[in-house]
Enzyme design. Structure first.
Site, PDB file in Angstrom:
ATOM      1  N   LYS A   1     -10.562  -0.081  -1.791  1.00  0.00           N
ATOM      2  CA  LYS A   1     -10.309  -0.292  -0.358  1.00  0.00           C
ATOM      3  C   LYS A   1     -10.580   0.987   0.435  1.00  0.00           C
ATOM      4  O   LYS A   1      -9.745   1.886   0.451  1.00  0.00           O
ATOM      5  CB  LYS A   1      -8.862  -0.752  -0.146  1.00  0.00           C
ATOM      6  CG  LYS A   1      -8.483  -0.938   1.332  1.00  0.00           C
ATOM      7  CD  LYS A   1      -7.068  -1.496   1.494  1.00  0.00           C
ATOM      8  CE  LYS A   1      -6.605  -1.478   2.941  1.00  0.00           C
ATOM      9  NZ  LYS A   1      -5.222  -1.957   3.133  1.00  0.00           N
TER      10      LYS A   1
ATOM     11  N   LYS B   1      -7.271   3.102  -2.804  1.00  0.00           N
ATOM     12  CA  LYS B   1      -7.617   3.074  -1.380  1.00  0.00           C
ATOM     13  C   LYS B   1      -7.816   4.514  -0.908  1.00  0.00           C
ATOM     14  O   LYS B   1      -7.088   5.409  -1.332  1.00  0.00           O
ATOM     15  CB  LYS B   1      -6.458   2.381  -0.644  1.00  0.00           C
ATOM     16  CG  LYS B   1      -6.476   2.442   0.864  1.00  0.00           C
ATOM     17  CD  LYS B   1      -5.313   1.615   1.466  1.00  0.00           C
ATOM     18  CE  LYS B   1      -5.133   1.873   2.949  1.00  0.00           C
ATOM     19  NZ  LYS B   1      -3.987   1.141   3.536  1.00  0.00           N
TER      20      LYS B   1
ATOM     21  N   ASP C   1       0.856  -1.193   0.000  1.00  0.00           N
ATOM     22  CA  ASP C   1       0.000   0.000   0.000  1.00  0.00           C
ATOM     23  C   ASP C   1       0.891   1.242   0.000  1.00  0.00           C
ATOM     24  O   ASP C   1       1.626   1.478   0.969  1.00  0.00           O
ATOM     25  CB  ASP C   1      -0.896   0.023   1.258  1.00  0.00           C
ATOM     26  CG  ASP C   1      -2.029  -1.008   1.199  1.00  0.00           C
ATOM     27  OD1 ASP C   1      -1.974  -1.920   0.342  1.00  0.00           O
ATOM     28  OD2 ASP C   1      -2.968  -0.906   2.007  1.00  0.00           O
TER      29      ASP C   1
HETATM   30  O1  LIG Z   1      -4.977   1.196   6.233  1.00  0.00           O
HETATM   31  C1  LIG Z   1      -5.561   1.103   7.282  1.00  0.00           C
HETATM   32  C2  LIG Z   1      -5.746   2.199   8.240  1.00  0.00           C
HETATM   33  O2  LIG Z   1      -4.528   2.740   8.622  1.00  0.00           O
HETATM   34  C3  LIG Z   1      -6.487   1.740   9.435  1.00  0.00           C
HETATM   35  O3  LIG Z   1      -7.051   2.849  10.048  1.00  0.00           O
HETATM   36  P1  LIG Z   1      -7.822   2.710  11.455  1.00  0.00           P
HETATM   37  O4  LIG Z   1      -6.748   2.466  12.489  1.00  0.00           O
HETATM   38  O5  LIG Z   1      -8.505   4.026  11.626  1.00  0.00           O
HETATM   39  O6  LIG Z   1      -8.774   1.564  11.383  1.00  0.00           O
END
Ligand SMILES: O=C[C@H](O)COP(=O)(O)O
Length: 303
Positions: free
Chosen positions: A256, A220, A157
């Site tokens: 995503k 994403k 990513d």
């Molecule tokens: O890519 C994923 C995100 O960094 C997750 O974010 P979060 O901690 O708010 O669920």
């Protein structure tokens, strides 16, 4: 006809491949979004999310999750514990697993070592390419992608340069993503737009298009580190770009949403949106993931 259509698709797709023509780009992205139309659609998705809330759908949501930890104090034992959870998120049902476990580049080798030692499989997502700010030299972004894949990441990513996006330098946005895509080799590339910092929906569409043209396997929404992360509004615009690309080329790019998605209700809002704009065929972990660090807890509570 059956043979002409794929040929036409590959002609359009190949004519975009690896090159960025500013005039063609501007022509494609020159479109407005009707805020009222989007607000109505979002209202509909929020209602549909309520209808979708049942145990089968929740089990599907668990399989979309890229189970994430992205903290400065992550250690080998912490990411291994997370990987165990991603492999078997519902202790009573070994048939269900999360989409991937998502960690910082330096922790990828810890997960890989554990998977090898225990002969288990799980996709490993490494955030790379200057995550989360994107404010790094391209050489270092590319090297970070290469090193993270070498350590065992099967998915990478990266995040686009918001500086280039806000300066309307879409060619630089495209070229950086293309360089990272090449550096990823066979690993899947998910490109984060960091939509909360792009200021307008028009920029979100342009960033989507530049990232798709550069060969991203997924787009994403957010790193989870911006002030505003995944919203249904930006999801609407990004999925519109994915749909347009599919109509032009026959190629499916994944979606995503990530960042700030903590509840089953929120996750099902994105499911309803993807189902409406892209169709059922997108609702599987090959084309749809949800990046989240705490959503799994709410899913397990609701089961
Ligand atoms: O890519 C994923 C995100 O960094 C997750 O974010 P979060 O901690 O708010 O669920």
């Amino acid at each position: 006809m059956a043979t002409i259509v794929p040929t036409l698709f590959s002609f359009v797709r190949d004519s975009y491949k690896g090159r960025f023509d500013v005039a063609t780009f501007e022509k494609e992205v020159g479109r407005d979004f009707d805020n009222q139309e989007i607000a109505q659609a979002i209202n509909k998705y929020e209602q549909e999310a309520k209808n979708l809330k049942n145990k089968d759908e929740i089990r599907k949501v668990i399989q979309y999750i890229d189970l994430t930890t992205l903290n400065g104090d992550d250690t080998a034992s912490k990411v291994v514990a997370l990987a165990k959870r991603a492999i078997n998120p519902i202790p009573t049902d070994p048939s269900i697993h999360c989409g991937s476990v998502c960690v910082y580049p330096q922790r990828v080798a810890d997960v890989k070592k554990f998977l090898t030692a225990t002969k288990q499989n799980c996709h490993i997502t490494g955030v790379a390419g200057g995550f989360p700010s994107g404010q790094y030299h391209l050489q270092s972004k590319v090297l970070e992608c290469e090193l993270t894949v070498a350590d065992g990441a099967t998915e990478i990513d990266i995040v686009i340069s918001r500086a280039a996006a806000l300066e309307e330098d879409w060619k630089t946005v495209h070229d950086e993503v293309l360089a990272c895509k090449k550096a990823c080799g066979s690993a899947h590339l998910k490109t984060i737009l960091a939509t909360g910092e792009l200021k307008t929906l028009s920029n979100v569409y342009k960033a989507s298009w530049a990232s798709i043209l550069a060969g991203s396997d997924f787009i994403k929404t957010s790193t989870g580190k911006e002030t505003v992360n995944a919203t249904l509004e930006v999801a609407y615009v990004m999925c519109t770009a994915i749909k347009r690309w599919y109509e032009l080329t026959g190629k499916k790019v994944g979606f995503k949403p990530a960042g700030g998605i903590k509840t089953v209700d929120e996750a099902l809002g994105f499911v309803a949106l993807v189902k409406d704009i892209l169709g059922e065929q997108w609702l599987n972990p090959t084309l749809f993931r949800i990046g989240a660090s705490s959503l799994l807890d709410d899913c397990l509570k609701a089961l």
